[in-house]
Write a protein that holds these residues in place. Structure first.
Motif, PDB file in Angstrom:
ATOM      1  N   UNK A  43      49.682  40.654  41.038  1.00 60.73           N
ATOM      2  CA  UNK A  43      48.823  40.836  42.214  1.00 60.73           C
ATOM      3  C   UNK A  43      47.533  40.043  42.018  1.00 60.73           C
ATOM      4  N   UNK A  44      47.647  38.742  42.175  1.00 61.03           N
ATOM      5  CA  UNK A  44      46.517  37.850  41.916  1.00 61.03           C
ATOM      6  C   UNK A  44      45.558  37.797  43.108  1.00 61.03           C
ATOM      7  N   UNK A  45      44.393  37.227  42.869  1.00 56.86           N
ATOM      8  CA  UNK A  45      43.424  37.017  43.949  1.00 56.86           C
ATOM      9  C   UNK A  45      44.042  36.148  45.047  1.00 56.86           C
ATOM     10  N   UNK A  46      44.767  35.112  44.640  1.00 54.44           N
ATOM     11  CA  UNK A  46      45.369  34.189  45.609  1.00 54.44           C
ATOM     12  C   UNK A  46      46.442  34.893  46.443  1.00 54.44           C
ATOM     13  N   UNK A  47      47.208  35.766  45.806  1.00 48.13           N
ATOM     14  CA  UNK A  47      48.222  36.540  46.521  1.00 48.13           C
ATOM     15  C   UNK A  47      47.561  37.434  47.569  1.00 48.13           C
ATOM     16  N   UNK A  48      46.503  38.111  47.183  1.00 47.48           N
ATOM     17  CA  UNK A  48      45.814  39.007  48.108  1.00 47.48           C
ATOM     18  C   UNK A  48      45.144  38.236  49.247  1.00 47.48           C
ATOM     19  N   UNK A  61      54.656  42.124  49.400  1.00 47.97           N
ATOM     20  CA  UNK A  61      55.247  42.971  48.365  1.00 47.97           C
ATOM     21  C   UNK A  61      56.648  42.486  47.998  1.00 47.97           C
ATOM     22  N   UNK A  62      57.451  42.156  48.994  1.00 49.78           N
ATOM     23  CA  UNK A  62      58.825  41.703  48.743  1.00 49.78           C
ATOM     24  C   UNK A  62      58.848  40.440  47.887  1.00 49.78           C
ATOM     25  N   UNK A  76      53.523  47.773  44.783  1.00 51.70           N
ATOM     26  CA  UNK A  76      53.330  48.517  46.042  1.00 51.70           C
ATOM     27  C   UNK A  76      52.097  49.415  45.989  1.00 51.70           C
ATOM     28  N   UNK A  77      51.648  49.727  44.784  1.00 53.59           N
ATOM     29  CA  UNK A  77      50.451  50.572  44.635  1.00 53.59           C
ATOM     30  C   UNK A  77      49.198  49.875  45.153  1.00 53.59           C
ATOM     31  N   UNK A  78      49.221  48.548  45.230  1.00 54.18           N
ATOM     32  CA  UNK A  78      48.027  47.807  45.670  1.00 54.18           C
ATOM     33  C   UNK A  78      47.633  48.231  47.081  1.00 54.18           C
ATOM     34  N   UNK A  79      48.587  48.186  47.981  1.00 48.69           N
ATOM     35  CA  UNK A  79      48.275  48.582  49.363  1.00 48.69           C
ATOM     36  C   UNK A  79      48.134  50.104  49.480  1.00 48.69           C
ATOM     37  N   UNK A  80      48.983  50.824  48.753  1.00 49.35           N
ATOM     38  CA  UNK A  80      48.987  52.283  48.855  1.00 49.35           C
ATOM     39  C   UNK A  80      47.647  52.879  48.436  1.00 49.35           C
TER      40      UNK A  80
END
Length: 204
Positions: A43-48, A61-62, A76-80
């Motif tokens: 879950x990198x800065x670039x991904x976010x 997430x997929x 999935x915990x990132x958004x949750x």
């Protein structure tokens, strides 16, 4: 001599509200070395940032779960647990923004933010509803520091670029605003912001 300022534009994350993904992840991934690896590689800065550009969380997430299936729950915990990442407001800078609005000044916001999490942020922090309006990157498919997002914000809100000052914690985003013809200052803390605004002829 700088031009008279008629429009004041605030960034949100790390200017008005705190943002730190480590807050929930210190519980989800207790080992700091593993957690640092996770943010550098998964879950990198670039991904976010792509969610800030408008990509849906399900797609984001997929993408990662396909690469790191063993870390599906952590991904999935990132958004949750996003709401935990915005743990508090910066009272000093919020007070400055509210004082400017109370003076009758034209205040808007320009933010890199996913559309859905911004909707949540407005409920958590009602002061985000006080400015005249906001441009949210995730709603329009543009992100700072792309010059087009500043130009769109100026068009949409009728801002005169040289009479606009932008406040952002990121130097790259400050430079993006300047490339669009705006005046801009980097946010360090509330006291520095107060003095920067006064230097531009804005009394508080």
């Amino acid at each position: 001599m700088t031009a008279k300022i008629d429009h004041i534009v605030f960034d949100i994350g790390k200017v008005l509200i705190h943002y730190d993904p480590h807050i929930p992840y210190s519980r989800i991934i207790p080992d700091q070395a593993e957690r640092d690896w996770f943010f550098l590689n998964v879950c990198t800065h670039e991904w976010n940032l792509e969610q800030d550009r408008g990509r849906q969380w399900s797609e984001a997430e997929a993408l990662l779960v396909a690469q790191y299936p063993e870390r599906a729950d952590q991904i999935r915990a990132f958004r949750r647990h996003w709401h935990e990442m915005v743990s508090h407001a910066y009272d000093g800078s919020v007070s400055i923004m509210e004082a400017l609005i109370d003076q009758g000044r034209d205040v808007t916001m320009l933010t890199n933010f996913a559309a859905d999490t911004f909707t949540e942020a407005r409920k958590i922090f009602p002061f985000l509803n006080k400015p005249r309006g906001v441009t949210v990157s995730g709603e329009i498919g543009l992100i700072k520091p792309e010059v087009e997002i500043y130009q769109k914000h100026a068009r949409d809100f009728g801002l005169v670029p040289e009479a606009t000052i932008f406040i952002d914690d990121s130097l790259a985003n400050v430079e993006g605003a300047r490339a669009a013809g705006w005046q801009a200052v980097q946010f360090i803390d509330a006291e520095r912001l107060r003095s920067d605004l006064m230097a531009h002829g804005i009394d508080l």
